[in-house]
Design an enzyme around this catalytic site. Structure first.
Site, PDB file in Angstrom:
ATOM      1  N   HIS A  18     -53.071 -23.277 -57.169  1.00 11.75           N
ATOM      2  CA  HIS A  18     -53.571 -22.928 -58.500  1.00 11.75           C
ATOM      3  C   HIS A  18     -54.901 -23.615 -58.782  1.00 11.75           C
ATOM      4  O   HIS A  18     -55.882 -22.959 -59.173  1.00 11.75           O
ATOM      5  CB  HIS A  18     -52.534 -23.337 -59.547  1.00 11.75           C
ATOM      6  CG  HIS A  18     -52.937 -23.012 -60.949  1.00 11.75           C
ATOM      7  ND1 HIS A  18     -52.598 -21.831 -61.571  1.00 11.75           N
ATOM      8  CD2 HIS A  18     -53.681 -23.712 -61.865  1.00 11.75           C
ATOM      9  CE1 HIS A  18     -53.093 -21.812 -62.784  1.00 11.75           C
ATOM     10  NE2 HIS A  18     -53.762 -22.947 -62.993  1.00 11.75           N
ATOM     11  N   GLU A  19     -54.932 -24.912 -58.566  1.00 12.66           N
ATOM     12  CA  GLU A  19     -56.169 -25.657 -58.842  1.00 12.66           C
ATOM     13  C   GLU A  19     -57.287 -25.293 -57.865  1.00 12.66           C
ATOM     14  O   GLU A  19     -58.458 -25.305 -58.233  1.00 12.66           O
ATOM     15  CB  GLU A  19     -55.898 -27.164 -58.808  1.00 12.66           C
ATOM     16  CG  GLU A  19     -54.860 -27.652 -59.811  1.00 12.66           C
ATOM     17  CD  GLU A  19     -55.188 -27.279 -61.249  1.00 12.66           C
ATOM     18  OE1 GLU A  19     -56.385 -27.060 -61.560  1.00 12.66           O
ATOM     19  OE2 GLU A  19     -54.254 -27.187 -62.068  1.00 12.66           O
ATOM     20  N   HIS A  22     -59.244 -22.391 -59.213  1.00 19.27           N
ATOM     21  CA  HIS A  22     -60.275 -22.818 -60.176  1.00 19.27           C
ATOM     22  C   HIS A  22     -61.468 -23.446 -59.440  1.00 19.27           C
ATOM     23  O   HIS A  22     -62.634 -23.125 -59.726  1.00 19.27           O
ATOM     24  CB  HIS A  22     -59.695 -23.857 -61.143  1.00 19.27           C
ATOM     25  CG  HIS A  22     -58.674 -23.314 -62.090  1.00 19.27           C
ATOM     26  ND1 HIS A  22     -58.871 -22.185 -62.851  1.00 19.27           N
ATOM     27  CD2 HIS A  22     -57.428 -23.781 -62.423  1.00 19.27           C
ATOM     28  CE1 HIS A  22     -57.809 -21.967 -63.608  1.00 19.27           C
ATOM     29  NE2 HIS A  22     -56.916 -22.923 -63.365  1.00 19.27           N
TER      30      HIS A  22
END
Length: 453
Positions: A18-19, A22
């Protein structure tokens, strides 16, 4: 120990992906990333690659993560680096950076489902156990032992059903969507097929809980009505039952499969007392008859009979495997279906059409992580895919503290031409935190209730 390791690996992987979504898009948009962290709290490990402006950190608490970018709203930024700050980027870039995290989780789910499709997984074949008395399946005329060849939900075409898991997924979708399920079955010993419709539209969305499949009437695949391991000092041992006994009848009721036998045992209660019944069995090719008196247990406040033995043999298994393109396509379709189903379920809970008991927290997730890991790699990958979809979808919800909340701000900015005020942002943030705390409290309460139940 396996449960803890499986849980930590699952959380660490899904948060890191997920990170990374980003981070990767931020770098691609020309934003300076100061820190990439998996976990919170005191750093267990930190490093900074040579020539990179980003510090990578592994925190002591693996219940989240973050990507810290250069931003004038958080600290002064030198004039020569303003073009590298997140807040100075055009709206499309900021939106892309925010949405990249949830998208990364959804893409991971596609890859995981695809990998399982390519590897192949052992599933019980789609042969039906005896229906639960009074259920939709019994009302439709199912008796147990039927093989499901094809199925369709209202508005769809008939499609092959390759395993019991595929059938279970169709029943789940039908119950939540209020659509009936038509199955093409092959009846045992009759050498003919016929269509049967399960009226899932009669199942309320409020019934979409752990008892859903009992209400439908199909709780598991067909199994032989055999006695498994017998507990020492149990009612089964006192009655003389042995592992491997094949049960032919209980009283005057012929036994078709393990599911029916379990139901007959459960219902051996009259006026709050266990009832002894005569069991006709086959042991090593010889017929015999035993009198079996169950013991009473309370389940959800109701007396239920138990004999202290495993009932039912293993189901017939089939290997479900797909080719390269079909496996990839099915991986994408399953991710889409699970995402849509998650959103519909959340919507029904918000408007009160579904039970809040469906919310689960870290205890239940950890339990499922351990159980899936103990079943093998493919089952663990399916578990990871499901949690990855949930993480992606939940982060897209329009709550101010989530990625979806930031996208909501950007939508306002795109429509009005101005960003939301600091005062309103603070109010919305507080409201979002409150909602998340309520959701987490309900999920944790449900976890503890399941654990104690």
């Amino acid at each position: 120990m396996l449960t803890l390791v499986a849980f930590i690996v699952a959380l660490g992987l899904l948060i890191a992906i997920h990170e990374y979504g980003h981070y990767r898009v931020a770098v691609a948009c020309g934003v300076k990333v100061l820190r990439f962290s998996v976990g919170f709290g005191k750093p267990l490990l930190r490093w900074q690659p040579k020539g990179s402006s980003t510090e990578f950190v592994l925190g002591v608490f693996p219940l989240g993560g973050y990507v810290k970018m250069l931003d004038e709203r958080e600290a002064p930024v030198p004039e020569e680096e303003r073009h590298l700050a997140f807040n100075t980027q055009p709206l499309r870039s900021r939106a892309a950076i925010v949405v990249a995290g949830p998208v990364a989780n959804l893409l991971l789910a596609v890859l995981l489902y695809t990998a399982v499709n390519w590897m192949g997984v052992e599933h019980p074949q789609a042969q039906l156990a005896s229906p639960v008395p009074g259920s939709l399946a019994q009302a439709a005329g199912l008796q147990g032992g039927e093989k499901v060849l094809q199925a369709r939900l209202d508005g769809e075409a008939l499609a092959p059903v390759r395993s019991f898991e595929e059938l279970r997924w169709l029943m789940t979708r039908g119950a939540l969507d209020g659509r009936d399920l038509t199955v093409l079955i092959d009846q045992p010993g009759r050498h003919r097929t016929r269509e049967v419709t399960l009226e899932l539209s009669r199942v309320s969305a409020r019934d979409a809980d752990a008892q859903l499949f009992r209400k439908i009437g199909i709780v598991g695949p067909w199994t032989r009505p055999v006695v498994g391991d017998v507990m020492a000092g149990s009612a089964a041992e006192r009655a003389g039952l042995r592992k491997g006994d094949v049960v032919m009848a209980v009283g005057d009721t012929p036994v078709v499969d393990g599911q029916q036998l379990r139901e007959l045992i459960r219902d051996s209660v009259r006026a709050g007392q266990p009832v002894a019944r005569s069991w006709q069995m086959e042991r090593n090719g010889a017929a015999l008859r035993l009198e079996v008196l169950p013991e009473l247990r309370l389940e959800n406040g109701q007396p239920v009979a138990r004999i202290g033995a495993y009932i039912g043999g293993p189901p017939e298994f089939v290997t479900v495997r797909y080719g390269f393109f079909e496996g990839l396509w099915r991986g994408a379709v399953r991710t889409w279906e699970v995402s849509a189903l998650t959103l519909r379920m959340l919507g029904k809970m918000v408007v009160g059409e579904a039970s809040l008991k469906n919310l689960t927290g870290p205890i239940t997730i950890a339990d499922y992580a351990g159980k899936s890991a103990s079943l093998g790699l493919t089952q663990y990958l399916v578990f990871l895919a499901l949690i990855s979809v949930s993480l992606g979808v939940l982060n897209l919800l329009p709550l101010p503290v989530l990625d979806g909340g930031h996208l909501m701000y950007y939508l306002w900015e795109g429509v009005t031409g101005r960003s939301i005020s600091t005062a309103w942002m603070e109010r919305l943030q507080r409201g979002g935190v409150a909602i998340l705390l309520v959701m987490m409290s309900i999920a944790l309460f449900n976890d503890v209730t399941r654990l104690l139940g």
